[in-house]
Design a protein around this motif. Structure first.
Motif, PDB file in Angstrom:
ATOM      1  N   ILE A  40       0.851  -1.242  -0.114  1.00 26.32           N
ATOM      2  CA  ILE A  40      -0.127   0.128  -0.203  1.00 26.32           C
ATOM      3  C   ILE A  40       0.765   1.293  -0.014  1.00 26.32           C
ATOM      4  CG2 ILE A  40      -1.751   1.423   1.261  1.00 26.32           C
ATOM      5  CD1 ILE A  40      -2.645  -1.247   2.448  1.00 26.32           C
ATOM      6  N   GLY A  41       0.981   1.897  -1.098  1.00 26.77           N
ATOM      7  CA  GLY A  41       1.978   3.074  -1.413  1.00 26.77           C
ATOM      8  C   GLY A  41       2.945   2.772  -2.219  1.00 26.77           C
ATOM      9  N   GLU A  42       3.059   3.785  -3.169  1.00 28.08           N
ATOM     10  CA  GLU A  42       3.984   3.463  -4.372  1.00 28.08           C
ATOM     11  C   GLU A  42       5.508   3.154  -4.007  1.00 28.08           C
ATOM     12  OE1 GLU A  42       3.349   3.647  -7.476  1.00 28.08           O
ATOM     13  OE2 GLU A  42       1.400   4.250  -7.550  1.00 28.08           O
ATOM     14  N   LYS A  43       6.086   3.850  -2.907  1.00 27.43           N
ATOM     15  CA  LYS A  43       7.132   3.578  -2.592  1.00 27.43           C
ATOM     16  C   LYS A  43       7.514   2.301  -2.184  1.00 27.43           C
ATOM     17  CE  LYS A  43       8.203   7.697  -3.440  1.00 27.43           C
ATOM     18  NZ  LYS A  43       9.060   8.063  -4.582  1.00 27.43           N
ATOM     19  N   VAL A  44       6.700   1.675  -1.422  1.00 28.39           N
ATOM     20  CA  VAL A  44       6.973  -0.038  -1.101  1.00 28.39           C
ATOM     21  C   VAL A  44       6.589  -0.842  -2.185  1.00 28.39           C
ATOM     22  CG1 VAL A  44       4.843  -0.583   0.015  1.00 28.39           C
ATOM     23  CG2 VAL A  44       6.865  -1.445   0.926  1.00 28.39           C
ATOM     24  N   ALA A  45       5.711  -0.457  -3.017  1.00 29.33           N
ATOM     25  CA  ALA A  45       5.333  -1.206  -4.074  1.00 29.33           C
ATOM     26  C   ALA A  45       6.358  -1.264  -5.108  1.00 29.33           C
ATOM     27  CB  ALA A  45       4.144  -0.787  -4.869  1.00 29.33           C
ATOM     28  N   LYS A  46       7.406  -0.501  -5.123  1.00 26.38           N
ATOM     29  CA  LYS A  46       8.560  -0.500  -6.213  1.00 26.38           C
ATOM     30  C   LYS A  46       9.387  -1.358  -5.492  1.00 26.38           C
ATOM     31  CE  LYS A  46       8.143   4.224  -7.918  1.00 26.38           C
ATOM     32  NZ  LYS A  46       8.885   5.658  -7.966  1.00 26.38           N
ATOM     33  N   TYR A  47       9.680  -1.551  -4.454  1.00 25.63           N
ATOM     34  CA  TYR A  47      10.583  -2.601  -3.794  1.00 25.63           C
ATOM     35  C   TYR A  47      10.035  -4.040  -3.940  1.00 25.63           C
ATOM     36  CZ  TYR A  47      12.998  -5.290  -0.343  1.00 25.63           C
ATOM     37  OH  TYR A  47      13.539  -6.280   0.478  1.00 25.63           O
ATOM     38  N   ALA A  48       8.619  -3.888  -3.432  1.00 26.91           N
ATOM     39  CA  ALA A  48       7.920  -5.379  -3.518  1.00 26.91           C
ATOM     40  C   ALA A  48       8.091  -6.137  -5.013  1.00 26.91           C
ATOM     41  CB  ALA A  48       6.482  -5.261  -3.038  1.00 26.91           C
ATOM     42  N   SER A  49       8.057  -5.169  -5.930  1.00 25.24           N
ATOM     43  CA  SER A  49       8.183  -6.025  -7.213  1.00 25.24           C
ATOM     44  C   SER A  49       9.615  -6.711  -7.358  1.00 25.24           C
ATOM     45  CB  SER A  49       7.896  -4.917  -8.254  1.00 25.24           C
ATOM     46  OG  SER A  49       8.876  -3.853  -8.090  1.00 25.24           O
ATOM     47  N   LYS A  50      10.551  -6.225  -6.596  1.00 23.94           N
ATOM     48  CA  LYS A  50      11.884  -6.811  -6.791  1.00 23.94           C
ATOM     49  C   LYS A  50      12.153  -8.094  -5.897  1.00 23.94           C
ATOM     50  CE  LYS A  50      13.638  -2.143  -7.778  1.00 23.94           C
ATOM     51  NZ  LYS A  50      14.620  -1.070  -7.494  1.00 23.94           N
ATOM     52  N   ILE A  51      11.154  -8.324  -5.118  1.00 23.26           N
ATOM     53  CA  ILE A  51      11.579  -9.350  -4.147  1.00 23.26           C
ATOM     54  C   ILE A  51      10.883 -10.725  -4.665  1.00 23.26           C
ATOM     55  CG2 ILE A  51      12.114  -8.076  -2.185  1.00 23.26           C
ATOM     56  CD1 ILE A  51       9.191  -8.631  -1.016  1.00 23.26           C
ATOM     57  N   PRO A  52      11.392 -12.121  -4.606  1.00 21.38           N
ATOM     58  CA  PRO A  52      11.061 -13.323  -5.096  1.00 21.38           C
ATOM     59  C   PRO A  52       9.667 -13.865  -4.309  1.00 21.38           C
ATOM     60  CG  PRO A  52      12.699 -13.747  -3.503  1.00 21.38           C
ATOM     61  CD  PRO A  52      12.844 -12.317  -3.575  1.00 21.38           C
ATOM     62  N   VAL A  53       8.678 -12.938  -4.245  1.00 24.71           N
ATOM     63  CA  VAL A  53       7.436 -13.358  -3.642  1.00 24.71           C
ATOM     64  C   VAL A  53       6.293 -12.831  -4.463  1.00 24.71           C
ATOM     65  CG1 VAL A  53       8.102 -13.414  -1.316  1.00 24.71           C
ATOM     66  CG2 VAL A  53       7.062 -11.365  -2.238  1.00 24.71           C
ATOM     67  N   GLU A  54       5.064 -13.542  -4.296  1.00 27.93           N
ATOM     68  CA  GLU A  54       3.956 -13.071  -5.130  1.00 27.93           C
ATOM     69  C   GLU A  54       3.385 -11.659  -4.551  1.00 27.93           C
ATOM     70  OE1 GLU A  54      -0.826 -14.456  -5.859  1.00 27.93           O
ATOM     71  OE2 GLU A  54       0.613 -15.783  -4.785  1.00 27.93           O
ATOM     72  N   VAL A  55       3.037 -10.673  -5.548  1.00 30.20           N
ATOM     73  CA  VAL A  55       2.618  -9.307  -4.931  1.00 30.20           C
ATOM     74  C   VAL A  55       1.207  -8.994  -5.596  1.00 30.20           C
ATOM     75  CG1 VAL A  55       3.325  -6.940  -5.145  1.00 30.20           C
ATOM     76  CG2 VAL A  55       5.035  -8.662  -5.013  1.00 30.20           C
ATOM     77  N   CYS A  56       0.245  -8.443  -4.616  1.00 30.31           N
ATOM     78  CA  CYS A  56      -1.270  -8.252  -5.129  1.00 30.31           C
ATOM     79  C   CYS A  56      -1.093  -6.580  -5.102  1.00 30.31           C
ATOM     80  CB  CYS A  56      -2.137  -8.644  -4.212  1.00 30.31           C
ATOM     81  SG  CYS A  56      -3.856  -8.350  -4.622  1.00 30.31           S
ATOM     82  N   ARG A  57      -1.096  -6.029  -6.283  1.00 30.17           N
ATOM     83  CA  ARG A  57      -0.949  -4.410  -6.441  1.00 30.17           C
ATOM     84  C   ARG A  57      -2.447  -3.872  -6.593  1.00 30.17           C
ATOM     85  NH1 ARG A  57       3.873  -2.832  -8.142  1.00 30.17           N
ATOM     86  NH2 ARG A  57       2.809  -0.971  -8.823  1.00 30.17           N
ATOM     87  N   ASP A  58      -3.430  -4.646  -6.129  1.00 33.87           N
ATOM     88  CA  ASP A  58      -4.743  -4.000  -6.081  1.00 33.87           C
ATOM     89  C   ASP A  58      -5.150  -2.832  -5.354  1.00 33.87           C
ATOM     90  OD1 ASP A  58      -5.470  -6.255  -7.804  1.00 33.87           O
ATOM     91  OD2 ASP A  58      -6.413  -7.417  -6.111  1.00 33.87           O
ATOM     92  N   TYR A  59      -4.024  -2.512  -4.228  1.00 30.20           N
ATOM     93  CA  TYR A  59      -4.447  -1.628  -3.264  1.00 30.20           C
ATOM     94  C   TYR A  59      -3.178  -0.464  -3.304  1.00 30.20           C
ATOM     95  CZ  TYR A  59      -8.247  -4.751  -2.068  1.00 30.20           C
ATOM     96  OH  TYR A  59      -9.228  -5.650  -2.117  1.00 30.20           O
TER      97      TYR A  59
END
Length: 297
Positions: A127-146
């Motif tokens: 939740i939030g653009e800043k952490v979303a950029k980091y989450a896309s780089k780690i090897p886990v599933e990411v839900c970007r709905d929120y």
């Protein structure tokens, strides 16, 4: 040494920046007061709501404590093995708030490393653009709905994501839901925490020592009432996480802009001193030339 023209241009630039940082500090301060007020009101409502919920606890059996990850009793009752874990992480959409987002990213990394190290399957809800950029780089599933949220609609946003998470927990999509957020202590102190949202039990819930069945009359049964209240309780808890994170963000931005304003003021004073020295030197040289009769014209 820089020319007087360059120093004068630098002074104008610093003055412009000083106005911006001062304005941002005032805006962040106003938003912080508003968020603090909302958080204080929510805590009063939460305490009353949890007190009502705690009254029914003796009638529906013990519930797991929020934040205790070793508990094996989810709500509602289930014996599913906890393999799927959702991690909701709260950051900001913008920068210029000091180390706020960097600390959130560190908290998320620490939590995902811990969970994946134990063999859990992790899904991150950034939740939030800043952490979303980091989450896309780690090897886990990411839900970007929120990822995107409007600060003017925080209650609606909290209700929406809480309903989604509760539904995913009940239907077995996730066995546990963690929230990484920044806990607001004061304008100068906040810390990144990780709490268990589901399985649900209100943290800091005041459980009465005894509840006399003759004192309370429940219509319908206590268990039915409790199950009806759980969605609201999850929403309230989620809204508290969001408000705490938003308050911490504004506090971090206010402090960062205060520091930037102080630094700009100090730099402006140094530049002004350099300009005055340069100007004085230029005047002295002109007077010397005049006295020596070297000034043309």
């Amino acid at each position: 040494m820089a020319s007087l023209k360059e120093i004068k241009a630098r002074i104008a630039s610093v003055q412009s920046t000083l106005k911006i940082t001062s304005a941002m500090k005032l805006v962040a301060s106003a938003k912080l007061r508003k968020a603090q007020g909302a958080l204080a009101c929510l805590k009063e409502y939460r305490d009353t709501f949890y007190e009502l919920l705690s009254v029914m606890q003796p009638y529906i059996g013990p519930l797991p404590q929020s934040g205790s990850r070793d508990e094996d009793v989810p709500f509602p009752d289930s014996d599913l093995k906890r393999e799927r874990v959702a991690v909701v992480v709260l950051s900001s959409n913008t920068s210029l708030c000091g180390s706020y987002n960097a600390n959130v990213v560190k908290g998320l990394k620490r939590e995902t490393d811990l969970l994946t190290g134990r063999g859990n399957r992790v899904t991150v809800f950034p939740i939030g653009e800043k952490v979303a950029k980091y989450a896309s780089k780690i090897p886990v599933e990411v839900c970007r709905d929120y990822v995107h949220f409007d600060e003017k609609e925080l209650k609606r946003f909290s209700d929406t994501i809480a309903a989604r998470l509760l539904a995913d927990f009940i239907n077995g999509t996730f066995d546990r839901i963690e929230v990484v957020y920044t806990l607001f202590h004061s304008a100068s102190r906040h810390s990144v925490e990780c709490d268990t949202l589901l399985p649900f039990c209100p943290s800091r819930m005041a459980v009465p020592e005894s509840a006399d069945p003759e004192v309370f009359i429940f219509e319908p049964s206590p268990k039915e009432i409790a199950e009806a209240m759980i969605p609201t309780a999850v929403s309230v808890q989620m809204h508290e996480y969001v408000l705490s994170a938003v308050s911490s963000e504004h506090a971090s931005r206010m402090l960062a802009m205060q520091t930037a304003t102080d630094n700009a003021t100090k730099l402006l004073a140094e530049l002004q001193l350099s300009y005055n020295k340069g100007r004085q030197q230029a005047i002295t040289e002109e007077l010397t030339d005049i006295s020596n009769g070297k000034l043309e014209g």
